[in-house]
Design a protein around this motif. Structure first.
Motif, PDB file in Angstrom:
ATOM      1  N   ALA A   1      -5.705   8.376   2.098  1.00 14.13           N
ATOM      2  CA  ALA A   1      -6.759   7.443   2.566  1.00 14.13           C
ATOM      3  C   ALA A   1      -6.956   7.538   4.071  1.00 14.13           C
ATOM      4  O   ALA A   1      -7.877   6.945   4.627  1.00 14.13           O
ATOM      5  CB  ALA A   1      -6.380   6.016   2.191  1.00 14.13           C
TER       6      ALA A   1
ATOM      7  N   GLU B   1       3.365   8.812   1.103  1.00 16.18           N
ATOM      8  CA  GLU B   1       2.587   9.666   0.183  1.00 16.18           C
ATOM      9  C   GLU B   1       1.385   8.935  -0.426  1.00 16.18           C
ATOM     10  O   GLU B   1       0.403   9.542  -0.794  1.00 16.18           O
ATOM     11  CB  GLU B   1       3.494  10.224  -0.922  1.00 16.18           C
ATOM     12  CG  GLU B   1       3.999   9.231  -1.963  1.00 16.18           C
ATOM     13  CD  GLU B   1       5.250   8.485  -1.525  1.00 16.18           C
ATOM     14  OE1 GLU B   1       5.599   8.529  -0.315  1.00 16.18           O
ATOM     15  OE2 GLU B   1       5.876   7.827  -2.380  1.00 16.18           O
ATOM     16  N   LYS B   2       1.427   7.611  -0.482  1.00 18.99           N
ATOM     17  CA  LYS B   2       0.278   6.881  -1.055  1.00 18.99           C
ATOM     18  C   LYS B   2      -0.750   6.511   0.011  1.00 18.99           C
ATOM     19  O   LYS B   2      -1.857   6.088  -0.295  1.00 18.99           O
ATOM     20  CB  LYS B   2       0.782   5.586  -1.732  1.00 18.99           C
ATOM     21  CG  LYS B   2       1.668   5.822  -2.921  1.00 18.99           C
ATOM     22  CD  LYS B   2       0.875   6.211  -4.152  1.00 18.99           C
ATOM     23  CE  LYS B   2       1.774   6.215  -5.377  1.00 18.99           C
ATOM     24  NZ  LYS B   2       1.055   6.550  -6.624  1.00 18.99           N
ATOM     25  N   LEU B   3      -0.349   6.647   1.281  1.00 17.88           N
ATOM     26  CA  LEU B   3      -1.277   6.305   2.369  1.00 17.88           C
ATOM     27  C   LEU B   3      -2.058   7.526   2.830  1.00 17.88           C
ATOM     28  O   LEU B   3      -3.247   7.434   3.129  1.00 17.88           O
ATOM     29  CB  LEU B   3      -0.490   5.729   3.563  1.00 17.88           C
ATOM     30  CG  LEU B   3       0.281   4.428   3.342  1.00 17.88           C
ATOM     31  CD1 LEU B   3       0.954   4.003   4.643  1.00 17.88           C
ATOM     32  CD2 LEU B   3      -0.632   3.338   2.823  1.00 17.88           C
TER      33      LEU B   3
ATOM     34  N   GLU C   1      -6.185   1.007  -2.129  1.00 16.89           N
ATOM     35  CA  GLU C   1      -7.171   0.366  -3.013  1.00 16.89           C
ATOM     36  C   GLU C   1      -6.500  -0.628  -3.965  1.00 16.89           C
ATOM     37  O   GLU C   1      -6.894  -1.783  -4.072  1.00 16.89           O
ATOM     38  CB  GLU C   1      -7.944   1.415  -3.821  1.00 16.89           C
ATOM     39  CG  GLU C   1      -8.868   2.289  -2.994  1.00 16.89           C
ATOM     40  CD  GLU C   1      -8.226   3.617  -2.660  1.00 16.89           C
ATOM     41  OE1 GLU C   1      -6.997   3.648  -2.413  1.00 16.89           O
ATOM     42  OE2 GLU C   1      -8.949   4.617  -2.633  1.00 16.89           O
TER      43      GLU C   1
ATOM     44  N   GLY D   1      -0.814   2.506  -2.943  1.00 16.13           N
ATOM     45  CA  GLY D   1      -2.069   2.970  -2.338  1.00 16.13           C
ATOM     46  C   GLY D   1      -2.910   1.788  -1.871  1.00 16.13           C
ATOM     47  O   GLY D   1      -2.765   0.670  -2.382  1.00 16.13           O
TER      48      GLY D   1
ATOM     49  N   TRP E   1       3.395   1.625 -11.737  1.00 16.82           N
ATOM     50  CA  TRP E   1       2.854   1.851 -10.400  1.00 16.82           C
ATOM     51  C   TRP E   1       3.940   2.208  -9.388  1.00 16.82           C
ATOM     52  O   TRP E   1       3.657   2.441  -8.221  1.00 16.82           O
ATOM     53  CB  TRP E   1       2.117   0.608  -9.893  1.00 16.82           C
ATOM     54  CG  TRP E   1       0.952   0.176 -10.731  1.00 16.82           C
ATOM     55  CD1 TRP E   1       0.357   0.876 -11.738  1.00 16.82           C
ATOM     56  CD2 TRP E   1       0.264  -1.070 -10.660  1.00 16.82           C
ATOM     57  NE1 TRP E   1      -0.642   0.148 -12.303  1.00 16.82           N
ATOM     58  CE2 TRP E   1      -0.742  -1.053 -11.662  1.00 16.82           C
ATOM     59  CE3 TRP E   1       0.388  -2.197  -9.844  1.00 16.82           C
ATOM     60  CZ2 TRP E   1      -1.610  -2.118 -11.877  1.00 16.82           C
ATOM     61  CZ3 TRP E   1      -0.482  -3.249 -10.035  1.00 16.82           C
ATOM     62  CH2 TRP E   1      -1.460  -3.223 -11.043  1.00 16.82           C
TER      63      TRP E   1
ATOM     64  N   PRO F   1       0.822  -1.223   0.000  1.00 24.98           N
ATOM     65  CA  PRO F   1       0.000   0.000   0.000  1.00 24.98           C
ATOM     66  C   PRO F   1       0.853   1.268   0.000  1.00 24.98           C
ATOM     67  O   PRO F   1       0.436   2.308  -0.491  1.00 24.98           O
ATOM     68  CB  PRO F   1      -0.821  -0.103   1.285  1.00 24.98           C
ATOM     69  CG  PRO F   1      -0.784  -1.538   1.663  1.00 24.98           C
ATOM     70  CD  PRO F   1       0.510  -2.071   1.148  1.00 24.98           C
ATOM     71  N   ARG F   2       2.067   1.177   0.552  1.00 26.69           N
ATOM     72  CA  ARG F   2       2.937   2.375   0.589  1.00 26.69           C
ATOM     73  C   ARG F   2       3.486   2.713  -0.798  1.00 26.69           C
ATOM     74  O   ARG F   2       3.927   3.830  -1.045  1.00 26.69           O
ATOM     75  CB  ARG F   2       4.065   2.141   1.594  1.00 26.69           C
ATOM     76  CG  ARG F   2       3.625   2.342   3.043  1.00 26.69           C
ATOM     77  CD  ARG F   2       4.685   1.946   4.055  1.00 26.69           C
ATOM     78  NE  ARG F   2       4.414   2.500   5.384  1.00 26.69           N
ATOM     79  CZ  ARG F   2       3.568   1.993   6.254  1.00 26.69           C
ATOM     80  NH1 ARG F   2       2.882   0.875   5.928  1.00 26.69           N
ATOM     81  NH2 ARG F   2       3.360   2.568   7.435  1.00 26.69           N
TER      82      ARG F   2
ATOM     83  N   VAL G   1      -2.625   2.086   6.792  1.00 27.33           N
ATOM     84  CA  VAL G   1      -2.974   3.513   6.636  1.00 27.33           C
ATOM     85  C   VAL G   1      -3.014   4.219   7.987  1.00 27.33           C
ATOM     86  O   VAL G   1      -2.561   5.345   8.155  1.00 27.33           O
ATOM     87  CB  VAL G   1      -4.347   3.641   5.941  1.00 27.33           C
ATOM     88  CG1 VAL G   1      -4.796   5.101   5.884  1.00 27.33           C
ATOM     89  CG2 VAL G   1      -4.294   3.046   4.540  1.00 27.33           C
TER      90      VAL G   1
END
Ligand code: T1G
Length: 692
Positions: free
Chosen positions: A213, A208-210, A150, A148, A170, A144-145, A248
């Motif tokens: 959310a 930054e991707k967490l 989803e 993201g 990605w 997820p890091r 998250v």
């Protein structure tokens, strides 16, 4: 090049150390592989000549995951989390160089490296959900890091691998190597990192991707809602969502600790043991005791299918989709046109769902030849008869085929029940005859029961066994008996279901109990779907069974808007008071006493006789092993994977319990419940089917 241990080597090129893992078949994270990784990275850290480290695998793939054969056994150090810490906390950049399928723990190893480089053909995935697990070494925290929550949950809940180009887009990999030049390109990449004094990128430090959310639980609620139906009855999936949500909301160290705790709990669960059992069972099914790898096989370049009905059309599609031309034979132009229309419509529907291009539909259809002339089968290497389930008709066809098919052609019947030896005996070449029992819809269901005749040659059997995976099937070799393995066991359940509704249970109660158990649908809903009038004839029907009465009333299933259930325009089923009245009247006329029947009794009376028949099948040698029976039921009848198949399920219930209940039923209802000798033996020994 120095050896670290039997499965790991260490070498240095310039200022780059290369740790190479070589543990066939898939470099799974066995104790030796874990040790090799840890010692290799530590050696590089201690080597003053080294400024960066590349982790590479020999053979066909980067590490494909934890070693599933080690699960359930005492674990030996170094433990995976310690290996990952050694990589992630290295003071010199570590580069993971990936080819093949970097899956599960293998992908998690790659995620602890500071950089990742892959060849374009490489694939990445976290398929633990297919084993009733969640990623247990940081996958739910690190992925997820990078991508993201989803997209990470898409990967984790589907268990489906994704390709290197997506991985690059990605941000999962930092560079793509040239196909076939991974080692050189990975060393050059590492050299550039040293020259650029590149930072030690730890995925765990990324946020930054967490951040977007954070504080949005609705994201996870939506994912939970979208997956609830697919994962009905499964345990692992909600833990996967929770663990990614932890990524998250919680600090990394807490999130990974929670992940490990949930993973360990699932590792010990019956559901995961069931799904791991099936992983190996599916692979074991392909192994035939007296057929070695050296057994000669025949080339299959051209296939003939006799009969363009639902089964014949579906069977033909399997070969057309595998690139094998098919000659489809029927007795009338109308039947042929009908059959081709079904095939075309099936492909076009697949294309509409985006799972096939229109060009691919055209390619497949172009491989199909249509004829009314039986002699067109003369060139086929394999001919599959898929006509009406009538022995006289099948014998007639095989006699004719014997005079048309070329010498050495394989002649197969798609019969679901009938005696393959009797069919073979109508030819002069019984050694070339066997059963290929496909399951409807034949182009979808993965099971193929390969029915070995008494005279089927080893070469013919080996050829069809090798062909099965090429047409997307899992082949299970079974012996000749009425209904072979799956349908012979199904008959036991259907008998009991029919008796239960005469004794007081309703069809909807029986269906509910079996659906809640995890089967796709119960016997009565299944009968309505298939059509109650299969094998029924208005001319000879005399109201002798509930089915006769329903068919005589025109209640022939979903297709007539009514069967056991009433159906609305959308084919939603509703219990029918009228049918219940018919059943009660029929039972009264038969003098069957009525009583309340518990859900537990419904389940045991439908499932235990089915298991008992499986034991008899094993005793008679009609299946090679208990796990083959499990594969038949999972792949052919939708038995819930989290219960492992009927024989595995019996082991989890306990054979003593199954035996006792069968004896109770035998005392009450009669000898159809008489326990198989094998069951008696295993229960007495405290044994299991899995280890029989
Ligand atoms: N462990 C042990 N053996 C394995 C294995 C594994 N992970 N994967 C494959 N094998 C064996 C398999 O039994 C067969 O053996 C041979 O390798 C070839 O396999 C911590 C805990 C990699 C895509 O779920 O998906 O990591 O029959 O016939 O069709 O979070 O194998 O030859 O004796 O399937 O080319 C996650 C499972 C584990 C990957 C290759 N990883 N494997 O397919 O060959 S859990 C997986 C596959 C985990 C972490 C968690 C496929 C493949 P034999 P094959 P293939």
């Amino acid at each position: 090049m120095t050896s670290i241990n039997p499965v790991a080597d260490y070498s240095v090129e310039g200022e780059v150390a290369i740790v190479t893992i070589n543990s066939p078949p898939v470099n799974a994270l066995s104790q030796g592989v874990r040790e090799g990784l840890k010692l290799g990275v530590e050696k590089a850290e201690a080597d003053p000549a080294v400024a960066a480290t590349v982790i590479l695998c020999a053979g066909r793939t980067f590490i494909a995951g934890a070693d599933i054969t080690e699960f359930g056994k005492p674990h030996a150090a170094p433990y995976l989390p310690d290996v990952l810490d050694a990589i992630e906390n290295a003071k010199k950049p570590v580069v993971a160089a990936i080819h093949g399928t970097s899956l599960g723990g293998g992908f998690e190893v790659a995620l602890t490296a500071h950089y990742r480089i892959a060849v374009p053909s490489a694939r990445f995935g976290l398929p633990e959900i297919k084993l009733g697990l969640i990623p247990g070494a940081g996958g739910t925290q690190r992925l997820p890091r990078l991508v993201g929550p989803e997209r990470a949950l898409d990967v984790i809940l589907s268990g489906t691998p994704f390709g290197a180009r997506d991985a690059k887009d990605w941000g999962v990999v930092d560079a793509l190597a040239e196909e076939g030049k991974l080692r050189e390109d990975a060393i050059a990449f590492a050299r550039r990192l040293v020259a650029d004094k590149a930072p030690l990128n730890k995925v765990r430090d990324r946020d930054e991707k967490l951040a977007p959310a954070r504080g949005k639980p609705e994201i996870f609620e939506a994912i939970r809602k979208a997956n609830a139906r697919k994962f009905r009855g499964f345990e692992a999936w909600e833990k996967a969502i929770l663990s990614v949500k932890n990524a998250v909301e919680l600090p990394f160290d807490q999130g990974i600790a929670e992940e490990r705790a949930m993973f360990m709990a699932l590792l010990g669960s019956t559901q995961s043991k069931a799904q791991r059992h099936l992983f190996f069972a599916e692979r074991a099914a392909a192994k035939i005791a007296d057929i070695g790898a050296e057994t000669p096989t025949k080339p299959i370049h051209r296939v003939g299918v006799i009969g363009a009905g639902t089964m014949g059309g579906g069977i033909a599609m399997n070969f057309l989709s595998a690139g094998i031309p098919v000659t489809l034979v029927e007795t009338s132009k109308e039947a042929l046109d009908r059959g081709v229309a079904i095939i075309r419509r099936n492909y076009e529907n697949t294309a509409k769902k985006g799972r096939m291009t229109l060009e691919q539909v055209v390619e497949r259809m172009e491989r199909l030849s249509l004829t009314l002339d039986f002699r067109a089968l003369a060139e086929a290497d394999l001919v599959i008869e898929a006509v009406y389930e009538n022995m006289d008709l099948k014998k007639l066809i095989f006699e004719k085929l014997d005079g048309v098919a070329k010498p050495g052609a394989i002649l197969a019947s798609n019969t679901s029940y009938l005696d393959v030896d009797a069919i073979a005996a109508t030819t002069k070449r019984p050694e070339d005859v066997l059963g290929m029992h496909f399951f409807s819809p034949a182009n979808v269901m993965r099971l193929l029961e390969i029915v070995r005749g008494a005279k089927t040659s080893k070469s013919v059997l080996a050829t069809v066994a090798a062909l099965a995976p090429k047409i997307g099937k899992v082949g299970v070799t079974v012996g000749v008996c009425h209904g072979f393995v799956g349908n012979r066991m199904l008959a036991e359940r259907q008998r009991e279901a029919g008796k239960l509704i005469l004794e007081g249970a309703t069809p909807w109660a029986v269906d509910r109990v079996l659906a809640d158990f995890g089967l796709p649908m119960g016997p009565f809903a299944m009968s309505d779907l298939a059509g109650l009038d299969i094998g029924w004839s208005a001319e000879t029907s005399k109201g002798a069974t509930i089915r006769d009465i329903l068919c005589e009333e025109g209640r022939r299933g979903q297709k007539t808007g009514a069967g056991f259930y009433d159906y609305d325009e959308q084919r939603n089923a509703k219990p029918s008071a009228h049918v219940e009245a018919i059943i009660r009247a029929f039972a009264a006329a038969k003098g069957v006493a009525q009583r309340e029947i518990s859900d537990a009794e419904i389940l045991e009376r439908c499932i235990y006789p089915l298991i008992n028949e499986g034991a008899k099948i094993l005793e008679e040698g009609k299946a090679q092993r208990a796990s083959d029976i499990d594969v038949v039921w999972v792949m052919g009848y939708g038995w819930p994977v989290y219960r492992g198949g009927p024989m595995f399920y019996a082991d989890t219930v306990g054979l003593k319990t199954v035996l006792e209940r069968l004896k109770d039923f035998q005392a009450t209802f009669g000898d159809e419940f008489k326990p198989a000798a094998l069951l008696e033996k295993l229960a007495a020994e405290g044994g299991t089917f899995s280890k029989a």
